[in-house]
Design a protein around this motif. Structure first.
Motif, PDB file in Angstrom:
ATOM      1  N   UNK A 120       0.886  -1.161   0.266  1.00 38.06           N
ATOM      2  CA  UNK A 120       0.087  -0.039  -0.463  1.00 38.06           C
ATOM      3  C   UNK A 120       0.809   1.019   0.333  1.00 38.06           C
ATOM      4  N   UNK A 121       2.216   1.159   0.981  1.00 41.16           N
ATOM      5  CA  UNK A 121       2.380   1.864   0.680  1.00 41.16           C
ATOM      6  C   UNK A 121       3.255   2.721  -0.632  1.00 41.16           C
ATOM      7  N   UNK A 122       4.120   1.955  -1.123  1.00 48.86           N
ATOM      8  CA  UNK A 122       4.376   2.358  -2.900  1.00 48.86           C
ATOM      9  C   UNK A 122       3.682   2.445  -3.478  1.00 48.86           C
ATOM     10  N   UNK A 123       1.980   2.027  -3.467  1.00 48.33           N
ATOM     11  CA  UNK A 123       1.270   2.197  -4.344  1.00 48.33           C
ATOM     12  C   UNK A 123       0.998   4.348  -4.048  1.00 48.33           C
ATOM     13  N   UNK A 124       0.600   3.895  -2.686  1.00 47.70           N
ATOM     14  CA  UNK A 124       0.452   5.804  -2.391  1.00 47.70           C
ATOM     15  C   UNK A 124       1.313   6.820  -2.996  1.00 47.70           C
ATOM     16  N   UNK A 125       2.832   6.507  -2.520  1.00 48.49           N
ATOM     17  CA  UNK A 125       4.348   7.141  -2.636  1.00 48.49           C
ATOM     18  C   UNK A 125       3.578   7.444  -4.487  1.00 48.49           C
ATOM     19  N   UNK A 126       3.142   5.871  -5.524  1.00 50.46           N
ATOM     20  CA  UNK A 126       3.174   6.594  -6.883  1.00 50.46           C
ATOM     21  C   UNK A 126       2.064   6.698  -7.455  1.00 50.46           C
ATOM     22  N   UNK A 127       1.470   7.360  -6.118  1.00 50.97           N
ATOM     23  CA  UNK A 127      -0.004   8.142  -6.752  1.00 50.97           C
ATOM     24  C   UNK A 127       0.630   9.410  -6.231  1.00 50.97           C
ATOM     25  N   UNK A 128       0.697   9.669  -5.234  1.00 57.81           N
ATOM     26  CA  UNK A 128       1.757  11.222  -5.196  1.00 57.81           C
ATOM     27  C   UNK A 128       3.047  12.162  -6.379  1.00 57.81           C
ATOM     28  N   UNK A 129       3.629  11.380  -6.800  1.00 56.69           N
ATOM     29  CA  UNK A 129       4.709  11.343  -7.621  1.00 56.69           C
ATOM     30  C   UNK A 129       4.346  12.111  -7.965  1.00 56.69           C
ATOM     31  N   UNK A 130       5.463  12.635  -8.584  1.00 55.87           N
ATOM     32  CA  UNK A 130       5.826  13.827 -10.499  1.00 55.87           C
ATOM     33  C   UNK A 130       5.080  12.509 -11.376  1.00 55.87           C
ATOM     34  N   UNK A 131       4.546  12.978 -12.286  1.00 53.19           N
ATOM     35  CA  UNK A 131       3.887  11.801 -13.435  1.00 53.19           C
ATOM     36  C   UNK A 131       5.727  11.572 -13.928  1.00 53.19           C
ATOM     37  N   UNK A 132       5.962   9.634 -14.314  1.00 54.20           N
ATOM     38  CA  UNK A 132       7.224   9.545 -14.023  1.00 54.20           C
ATOM     39  C   UNK A 132       8.393   9.278 -13.657  1.00 54.20           C
ATOM     40  N   UNK A 133       7.739   8.941 -11.896  1.00 56.60           N
ATOM     41  CA  UNK A 133       8.697   9.121 -11.205  1.00 56.60           C
ATOM     42  C   UNK A 133       8.901   7.654 -10.684  1.00 56.60           C
ATOM     43  N   UNK A 134       7.524   7.408 -10.559  1.00 57.18           N
ATOM     44  CA  UNK A 134       7.215   5.684 -10.035  1.00 57.18           C
ATOM     45  C   UNK A 134       5.827   5.752 -10.534  1.00 57.18           C
ATOM     46  N   UNK A 135       5.077   4.938 -11.314  1.00 50.28           N
ATOM     47  CA  UNK A 135       4.314   4.583 -11.990  1.00 50.28           C
ATOM     48  C   UNK A 135       3.820   3.256 -11.602  1.00 50.28           C
ATOM     49  N   UNK A 136       3.281   2.627 -10.608  1.00 48.89           N
ATOM     50  CA  UNK A 136       3.206   1.275 -10.475  1.00 48.89           C
ATOM     51  C   UNK A 136       1.574   0.592 -10.963  1.00 48.89           C
ATOM     52  N   UNK A 137       0.702   1.818 -11.740  1.00 48.94           N
ATOM     53  CA  UNK A 137      -0.290   1.498 -12.616  1.00 48.94           C
ATOM     54  C   UNK A 137      -0.338   0.506 -13.464  1.00 48.94           C
ATOM     55  N   UNK A 138       0.124   1.476 -13.650  1.00 49.85           N
ATOM     56  CA  UNK A 138       1.051   0.601 -15.017  1.00 49.85           C
ATOM     57  C   UNK A 138       2.307  -0.097 -15.530  1.00 49.85           C
ATOM     58  N   UNK A 139       3.345   0.570 -14.650  1.00 50.64           N
ATOM     59  CA  UNK A 139       5.020  -0.022 -15.081  1.00 50.64           C
ATOM     60  C   UNK A 139       4.686  -1.436 -13.890  1.00 50.64           C
ATOM     61  N   UNK A 140       5.651  -2.599 -14.270  1.00 49.12           N
ATOM     62  CA  UNK A 140       4.906  -3.906 -13.083  1.00 49.12           C
ATOM     63  C   UNK A 140       6.719  -3.925 -12.810  1.00 49.12           C
ATOM     64  N   UNK A 141       7.673  -3.500 -13.597  1.00 50.53           N
ATOM     65  CA  UNK A 141       9.067  -3.171 -13.552  1.00 50.53           C
ATOM     66  C   UNK A 141       9.005  -3.726 -11.806  1.00 50.53           C
ATOM     67  N   UNK A 142       8.678  -2.599 -11.122  1.00 50.40           N
ATOM     68  CA  UNK A 142       9.394  -2.772  -9.869  1.00 50.40           C
ATOM     69  C   UNK A 142       8.110  -4.115  -8.194  1.00 50.40           C
ATOM     70  N   UNK A 143       7.866  -4.863  -9.691  1.00 53.61           N
ATOM     71  CA  UNK A 143       6.887  -5.381  -9.411  1.00 53.61           C
ATOM     72  C   UNK A 143       7.089  -6.405  -8.037  1.00 53.61           C
ATOM     73  N   UNK A 144       8.913  -6.830  -8.367  1.00 51.54           N
ATOM     74  CA  UNK A 144       9.190  -8.023  -7.268  1.00 51.54           C
ATOM     75  C   UNK A 144       9.888  -7.316  -6.253  1.00 51.54           C
ATOM     76  N   UNK A 145       9.987  -5.967  -6.658  1.00 47.85           N
ATOM     77  CA  UNK A 145      10.680  -5.314  -5.591  1.00 47.85           C
ATOM     78  C   UNK A 145      10.068  -5.022  -3.880  1.00 47.85           C
TER      79      UNK A 145
END
Length: 199
Positions: free
Chosen positions: A155-180
């Motif tokens: 949940x915390x990474x999702x919240x951060x991604x919602x607050x981040x500047x566009x392109x900084x962290x996109x968990x909605x469309x980008x799956x590259x961080x799932x393993x982390x």
């Protein structure tokens, strides 16, 4: 394809409003306008904003809990199941970000009004943690705390991604961080050498 009913349009509009500005800041007029109906038509379906919110909250919380129950019923090691919890949570967010945001990130005040017998996501994870602990692969500690840590790792990474500047962290469309995220959840719970602070 059948056209969406007035009630479906109303609920979709309310969910979008609740996710965007929160329950308290949402006005009935805003929901009605977004749904393309009059306030009078809205009240023919639901007597209040709270009734709309409660219906949405109960429905989407139940859906998320059912996903977790499927994981709990599956076979696999503690690590496999824990990683599937993370994957199921991220899938839920990506499939319906408005519902996920409203239910899991914004509106816990509706929880006390849920019907008796409601299955809560944290309770499902807590029971899984307790079972894993018996197998010795999960660290000692209070199961509800460890369950909250697992959920927080997602949940915390999702919240951060919602607050981040566009392109900084996109968990909605980008799956590259799932393993982390999955690795972090597993690292938080896997058994380590006993320490004097653990109970």
């Amino acid at each position: 394809m059948p056209r969406p009913s007035q009630e479906e349009k109303l609920l979709a509009a309310a969910l979008a409003c609740f996710a965007e500005v929160g329950y308290d800041a949402t006005r009935i007029r805003s929901i009605a306008e977004r749904a393309g109906m009059s306030e009078g038509a809205l009240y023919r379906h639901y007597p209040s904003k709270e009734a709309i919110a409660q219906s949405l909250y109960s429905y989407h919380l139940r859906n998320f809990s059912e996903r977790l129950l499927e994981v709990a019923a599956s076979s696999g090691t503690a690590e496999v199941q824990l990683r599937e919890i993370v994957a199921a949570t991220l899938r839920s967010y990506r499939e319906n970000p408005a519902a996920f945001t409203f239910v899991l990130l914004r509106q816990s005040t509706l929880m006390p009004s849920l019907p008796h017998g409601t299955v809560y996501p944290l309770d499902v994870i807590e029971r899984m943690v307790a079972a894993w602990q018996q197998g010795g692969t999960i660290r000692r500690g209070q199961p509800n705390l460890l369950a909250a840590i697992v959920l927080g790792c997602v949940l915390r990474p999702i919240i951060v991604s919602q607050l981040a500047q566009p392109g900084a962290l996109d968990l909605l469309h980008d799956r590259q961080h799932d393993l982390v995220i999955s690795d972090a959840a597993w690292a938080a719970l896997r058994a380590h050498a006993a320490s004097s602070t653990e109970t």
